[in-house]
Design an enzyme around this catalytic site. Structure first.
Site, PDB file in Angstrom:
ATOM      1  N   GLY A   7     -18.309  -3.837  -3.323  1.00 20.59           N
ATOM      2  CA  GLY A   7     -17.746  -3.797  -1.971  1.00 20.59           C
ATOM      3  C   GLY A   7     -18.050  -2.485  -1.256  1.00 20.59           C
ATOM      4  N   GLY A   8     -19.158  -1.844  -1.638  1.00 18.23           N
ATOM      5  CA  GLY A   8     -19.492  -0.528  -1.075  1.00 18.23           C
ATOM      6  C   GLY A   8     -20.039  -0.568   0.342  1.00 18.23           C
ATOM      7  N   GLY A  10     -18.269  -2.214   2.693  1.00 19.73           N
ATOM      8  CA  GLY A  10     -17.088  -2.411   3.540  1.00 19.73           C
ATOM      9  C   GLY A  10     -16.491  -1.070   3.944  1.00 19.73           C
ATOM     10  N   PHE A  11     -15.295  -1.114   4.443  1.00 22.54           N
ATOM     11  CA  PHE A  11     -14.631   0.076   5.005  1.00 22.54           C
ATOM     12  C   PHE A  11     -14.412   1.181   3.952  1.00 22.54           C
ATOM     13  CE2 PHE A  11     -10.023   1.457   5.879  1.00 22.54           C
ATOM     14  CZ  PHE A  11     -10.397   2.616   6.550  1.00 22.54           C
ATOM     15  N   GLY A  13     -15.059   1.185   0.593  1.00 24.17           N
ATOM     16  CA  GLY A  13     -16.180   1.368  -0.339  1.00 24.17           C
ATOM     17  C   GLY A  13     -17.280   2.233   0.256  1.00 24.17           C
ATOM     18  N   THR A 129      -3.615  -2.862  -3.988  1.00 26.97           N
ATOM     19  CA  THR A 129      -2.832  -2.640  -2.769  1.00 26.97           C
ATOM     20  C   THR A 129      -1.341  -2.581  -3.075  1.00 26.97           C
ATOM     21  OG1 THR A 129      -2.185  -3.725  -0.713  1.00 26.97           O
ATOM     22  CG2 THR A 129      -2.935  -5.167  -2.452  1.00 26.97           C
ATOM     23  N   ASP A 130      -0.595  -1.923  -2.178  1.00 26.37           N
ATOM     24  CA  ASP A 130       0.869  -1.918  -2.318  1.00 26.37           C
ATOM     25  C   ASP A 130       1.474  -3.278  -1.958  1.00 26.37           C
ATOM     26  OD1 ASP A 130       0.461  -1.845   0.435  1.00 26.37           O
ATOM     27  OD2 ASP A 130       1.682  -0.061   0.799  1.00 26.37           O
ATOM     28  N   TYR A 154      -3.267 -13.305   0.478  1.00 24.00           N
ATOM     29  CA  TYR A 154      -4.015 -12.082   0.144  1.00 24.00           C
ATOM     30  C   TYR A 154      -3.327 -11.317  -0.982  1.00 24.00           C
ATOM     31  CZ  TYR A 154      -5.281  -7.132   0.368  1.00 24.00           C
ATOM     32  OH  TYR A 154      -5.637  -5.848   0.036  1.00 24.00           O
ATOM     33  N   LYS A 158      -4.511 -10.469  -4.879  1.00 25.02           N
ATOM     34  CA  LYS A 158      -4.672  -9.116  -5.429  1.00 25.02           C
ATOM     35  C   LYS A 158      -3.748  -8.930  -6.652  1.00 25.02           C
ATOM     36  CE  LYS A 158      -6.803  -6.097  -3.985  1.00 25.02           C
ATOM     37  NZ  LYS A 158      -8.208  -5.667  -4.257  1.00 25.02           N
TER      38      LYS A 158
HETATM   39  P1  NAD Z   1     -13.273  -4.593   3.674  1.00 25.15           P
HETATM   40  O1  NAD Z   1     -12.955  -6.011   3.985  1.00 25.15           O
HETATM   41  O2  NAD Z   1     -13.597  -3.644   4.756  1.00 25.15           O
HETATM   42  O3  NAD Z   1     -14.485  -4.532   2.634  1.00 25.15           O
HETATM   43  C1  NAD Z   1     -14.555  -5.388   1.518  1.00 25.15           C
HETATM   44  C2  NAD Z   1     -15.998  -5.435   1.052  1.00 25.15           C
HETATM   45  O4  NAD Z   1     -16.072  -6.313  -0.072  1.00 25.15           O
HETATM   46  C3  NAD Z   1     -16.956  -5.988   2.111  1.00 25.15           C
HETATM   47  O5  NAD Z   1     -18.101  -5.185   2.190  1.00 25.15           O
HETATM   48  C4  NAD Z   1     -17.288  -7.384   1.596  1.00 25.15           C
HETATM   49  O6  NAD Z   1     -18.602  -7.824   1.972  1.00 25.15           O
HETATM   50  C5  NAD Z   1     -17.163  -7.194   0.091  1.00 25.15           C
HETATM   51  N1  NAD Z   1     -16.868  -8.437  -0.605  1.00 25.15           N
HETATM   52  C6  NAD Z   1     -15.841  -9.295  -0.356  1.00 25.15           C
HETATM   53  N2  NAD Z   1     -15.900 -10.340  -1.195  1.00 25.15           N
HETATM   54  C7  NAD Z   1     -16.975 -10.128  -2.006  1.00 25.15           C
HETATM   55  C8  NAD Z   1     -17.561 -10.863  -3.053  1.00 25.15           C
HETATM   56  N3  NAD Z   1     -17.057 -12.056  -3.441  1.00 25.15           N
HETATM   57  N4  NAD Z   1     -18.654 -10.376  -3.661  1.00 25.15           N
HETATM   58  C9  NAD Z   1     -19.197  -9.193  -3.242  1.00 25.15           C
HETATM   59  N5  NAD Z   1     -18.697  -8.459  -2.250  1.00 25.15           N
HETATM   60  C10 NAD Z   1     -17.586  -8.926  -1.638  1.00 25.15           C
HETATM   61  O7  NAD Z   1     -12.034  -4.088   2.809  1.00 25.15           O
HETATM   62  P2  NAD Z   1     -11.497  -2.609   2.574  1.00 25.15           P
HETATM   63  O8  NAD Z   1     -10.428  -2.347   3.536  1.00 25.15           O
HETATM   64  O9  NAD Z   1     -12.632  -1.697   2.462  1.00 25.15           O
HETATM   65  O10 NAD Z   1     -10.801  -2.794   1.143  1.00 25.15           O
HETATM   66  C11 NAD Z   1     -11.491  -2.465  -0.056  1.00 25.15           C
HETATM   67  C12 NAD Z   1     -10.543  -2.698  -1.232  1.00 25.15           C
HETATM   68  O11 NAD Z   1      -9.408  -1.857  -1.093  1.00 25.15           O
HETATM   69  C13 NAD Z   1     -10.017  -4.121  -1.319  1.00 25.15           C
HETATM   70  O12 NAD Z   1      -9.969  -4.478  -2.682  1.00 25.15           O
HETATM   71  C14 NAD Z   1      -8.613  -4.039  -0.731  1.00 25.15           C
HETATM   72  O13 NAD Z   1      -7.785  -5.023  -1.282  1.00 25.15           O
HETATM   73  C15 NAD Z   1      -8.222  -2.642  -1.168  1.00 25.15           C
HETATM   74  N6  NAD Z   1      -7.216  -1.975  -0.336  1.00 25.15           N
HETATM   75  C16 NAD Z   1      -7.419  -1.881   1.029  1.00 25.15           C
HETATM   76  C17 NAD Z   1      -6.485  -1.186   1.805  1.00 25.15           C
HETATM   77  C18 NAD Z   1      -6.661  -1.054   3.304  1.00 25.15           C
HETATM   78  O14 NAD Z   1      -5.740  -0.607   3.967  1.00 25.15           O
HETATM   79  N7  NAD Z   1      -7.797  -1.392   3.859  1.00 25.15           N
HETATM   80  C19 NAD Z   1      -5.369  -0.593   1.196  1.00 25.15           C
HETATM   81  C20 NAD Z   1      -5.205  -0.722  -0.186  1.00 25.15           C
HETATM   82  C21 NAD Z   1      -6.139  -1.401  -0.949  1.00 25.15           C
HETATM   83  O1  DAU Z   2      -0.851  -2.147   2.582  1.00 33.35           O
HETATM   84  C1  DAU Z   2      -2.193  -2.195   2.231  1.00 33.35           C
HETATM   85  C2  DAU Z   2      -2.884  -3.309   2.984  1.00 33.35           C
HETATM   86  O2  DAU Z   2      -3.004  -2.857   4.327  1.00 33.35           O
HETATM   87  C3  DAU Z   2      -4.250  -3.659   2.428  1.00 33.35           C
HETATM   88  O3  DAU Z   2      -4.106  -4.156   1.134  1.00 33.35           O
HETATM   89  C4  DAU Z   2      -4.951  -4.687   3.313  1.00 33.35           C
HETATM   90  O4  DAU Z   2      -6.264  -4.946   2.842  1.00 33.35           O
HETATM   91  C5  DAU Z   2      -5.027  -4.139   4.728  1.00 33.35           C
HETATM   92  O5  DAU Z   2      -5.592  -5.099   5.590  1.00 33.35           O
HETATM   93  C6  DAU Z   2      -3.637  -3.750   5.205  1.00 33.35           C
HETATM   94  O6  DAU Z   2      -2.821  -4.919   5.395  1.00 33.35           O
HETATM   95  P1  DAU Z   2      -1.838  -5.061   6.657  1.00 33.35           P
HETATM   96  O7  DAU Z   2      -1.518  -6.481   6.867  1.00 33.35           O
HETATM   97  O8  DAU Z   2      -0.691  -4.121   6.526  1.00 33.35           O
HETATM   98  O9  DAU Z   2      -2.841  -4.485   7.806  1.00 33.35           O
HETATM   99  P2  DAU Z   2      -3.082  -4.933   9.306  1.00 33.35           P
HETATM  100  O10 DAU Z   2      -3.908  -3.856   9.932  1.00 33.35           O
HETATM  101  O11 DAU Z   2      -3.575  -6.338   9.400  1.00 33.35           O
HETATM  102  O12 DAU Z   2      -1.629  -4.889   9.934  1.00 33.35           O
HETATM  103  C7  DAU Z   2      -0.860  -3.692   9.925  1.00 33.35           C
HETATM  104  C8  DAU Z   2       0.477  -3.998  10.579  1.00 33.35           C
HETATM  105  O13 DAU Z   2       0.245  -4.245  11.979  1.00 33.35           O
HETATM  106  C9  DAU Z   2       1.143  -5.248  10.038  1.00 33.35           C
HETATM  107  O14 DAU Z   2       2.556  -5.057  10.031  1.00 33.35           O
HETATM  108  C10 DAU Z   2       0.780  -6.326  11.044  1.00 33.35           C
HETATM  109  C11 DAU Z   2       0.675  -5.567  12.349  1.00 33.35           C
HETATM  110  N1  DAU Z   2      -0.321  -6.087  13.310  1.00 33.35           N
HETATM  111  C12 DAU Z   2      -1.589  -6.328  12.881  1.00 33.35           C
HETATM  112  C13 DAU Z   2      -2.546  -6.823  13.753  1.00 33.35           C
HETATM  113  C14 DAU Z   2      -3.960  -7.114  13.275  1.00 33.35           C
HETATM  114  C15 DAU Z   2       0.029  -6.283  14.629  1.00 33.35           C
HETATM  115  O15 DAU Z   2       1.180  -6.035  15.044  1.00 33.35           O
HETATM  116  N2  DAU Z   2      -0.926  -6.775  15.500  1.00 33.35           N
HETATM  117  C16 DAU Z   2      -2.194  -7.057  15.113  1.00 33.35           C
HETATM  118  O16 DAU Z   2      -3.005  -7.537  15.948  1.00 33.35           O
END
Ligand code: NAD
Ligand code: DAU
Length: 347
Positions: A7-8, A10-11, A13, A129-130, A154, A158
């Site tokens: 997943g490198g 994505g955001f 990675g 994730t939390d 989701y 996880k």
């Molecule tokens: P993202 O959606 O930006 O990136 C995920 C990446 O994984 C993408 O590049 C996608 O193409 C790749 N991917 C998805 N499914 C795949 C598959 N089957 N095979 C190969 N590649 C695949 O997500 P992110 O925000 O970068 O999150 C990365 C990790 O961190 C995830 O496991 C997510 O659960 C975890 N995480 C994210 C957050 C957050 O706030 N974004 C917080 C805590 C944990």
């Molecule tokens: O807590 C870690 C998680 O944080 C990660 O595991 C997930 O991958 C990541 O997507 C994120 O999940 P959230 O659901 O918390 O993130 P999101 O940005 O979608 O939403 C953040 C908060 O904002 C949530 O309470 C929903 C709210 N929200 C979100 C969107 C997209 C809105 O009010 N309006 C919106 O349009």
């Protein structure tokens, strides 16, 4: 070392790779990514010319492909980021989350088990994730001992992936470590997530869709600080353990959105953008509050966030304002379709 990053593209990675590949020429890095909608090749463009970086496009849901790549690369470290990551999309299409997050993780664990014969001291770090802990009331914080209680497809996927990791540790002694992190923000986050969506909409005078009354609370951490915690856990954390990672900045969503409108109005030289805030239908099963107690990580490994939320938000906004070509490219036709079908109007 040979370091496999899934997943490198994505955001998080890509933030990880951009931080560690250029300064670690003694290590070889392989990025495996299926290049799904939330990824972009631009995210790793600066690494393409480096001899310690390579990329393989693959879907972790295919065991044969994962086995082939893992067997050929023989990683000493795995940083497993790949996942479908958006809660709202998991409500629309849960099975895609089972494929990537559950099956993908199980396939990667199994492929590693087949090549790690016990002579090496590898590490399999699973980035979780939390959200697996469910929802908090008005007080308290999640820690490593909080029972799992996922609510969305989701978070259930996880949680399942985490259970597979623990099962491989308990059953096969696979050297697994798990991290459970709070909400990340920063450059290159796909603009379906709260902060980049609000930044881009505020930049373009579009409505800012806040779910419910905007009172749900999330704990925000700048992405580079998450990456640094992951590196330290892989290096010095204990095998078989979980580490909770959080920013300690837990505030209601509406405060985050008001912070964005204030900063954007300064950047744009306008009096206020608060009139763009629009309260919309709530997310089904919307967890009320997340907060993380990261004292284990702080005490055992000495980690702490390097920047405040205000600094991180300003860096994030300036990155989006300074990278219009990235923004243009990720907002493909598929992006428009999601925004229109999810929010009902073209935001
Ligand atoms: P993202 O959606 O930006 O990136 C995920 C990446 O994984 C993408 O590049 C996608 O193409 C790749 N991917 C998805 N499914 C795949 C598959 N089957 N095979 C190969 N590649 C695949 O997500 P992110 O925000 O970068 O999150 C990365 C990790 O961190 C995830 O496991 C997510 O659960 C975890 N995480 C994210 C957050 C957050 O706030 N974004 C917080 C805590 C944990
Ligand atoms: O807590 C870690 C998680 O944080 C990660 O595991 C997930 O991958 C990541 O997507 C994120 O999940 P959230 O659901 O918390 O993130 P999101 O940005 O979608 O939403 C953040 C908060 O904002 C949530 O309470 C929903 C709210 N929200 C979100 C969107 C997209 C809105 O009010 N309006 C919106 O349009």
């Amino acid at each position: 070392m040979r370091i496999l990053v899934t997943g490198g593209s994505g955001f998080i990675g890509s933030a990880f790779l951009n931080r560690y590949v250029p300064n670690n020429s003694q290590h070889q890095f392989l990025n495996i990514d299926k290049l799904g909608y939330a990824s972009h090749p631009l995210n790793t463009a600066e690494l393409e010319s480096l001899s310690n970086y390579s990329f393989a496009r693959a879907d972790l849901a295919s065991f044969e492909r994962v086995q082939e790549l893992v067997t050929a690369f023989e990683p000493d470290r795995v940083f497993h980021f790949a996942a479908e990551s958006h809660v709202d999309r998991s409500i629309r299409a849960p099975l895609e989350f089972v494929q990537s997050n559950v099956l993908g993780t199980a396939n990667l664990l199994e492929a590693c088990r087949q090549i790690w014969d016990g002579d090496q001291q590898p590490v399999f770090l699973s980035v979780s994730t939390d959200e697996v802990f469910g929802s908090l009331g008005e007080s308290g914080a999640f820690s490593e001992t909080t029972p799992y209680d996922p609510h969305s497809p989701y978070s259930a996927s996880k949680a399942s992936a985490d259970h597979f990791c623990r099962a491989y540790y308990d059953t096969f002694k696979l050297p697994v470590k798990i991290t459970n992190c709070s909400n990340n923000y920063g450059p290159r986050q796909f603009p379906e997530k709260l902060i980049p969506l609000m930044i881009l909409n505020a930049m373009e005078d579009k409505p800012l869709p806040v779910y419910g009354e905007g009172l749900n609370v999330r704990d925000w951490l700048f992405v580079d600080d998450h990456c640094e915690a992951l590196w330290q856990v892989a290096e010095r954390g204990r095998v078989g353990e979980t580490y909770c990672i959080g920013g300690g900045h837990d505030v209601p969503n509406i405060e985050i959105v008001r912070g964005i409108t204030k900063l954007m109005s300064e950047r744009r030289g306008v009096a206020s953008l608060d009139h763009l805030i629009t309260f919309v239908k709530d997310r089904p099963g919307h967890d009320f509050r997340y907060a993380i107690d990261s004292s284990k990580l702080r005490t055992e490994l000495g980690w702490k966030p390097s920047c405040t939320f205000e600094e991180g938000l300003a860096r994030t906004m300036d990155w989006y304002l300074g990278n219009p070509e990235w923004v243009r490219q990720v907002r493909s036709g598929e992006y428009q379709q999601w925004i229109e079908s999810h929010y009902g109007v073209a935001h």
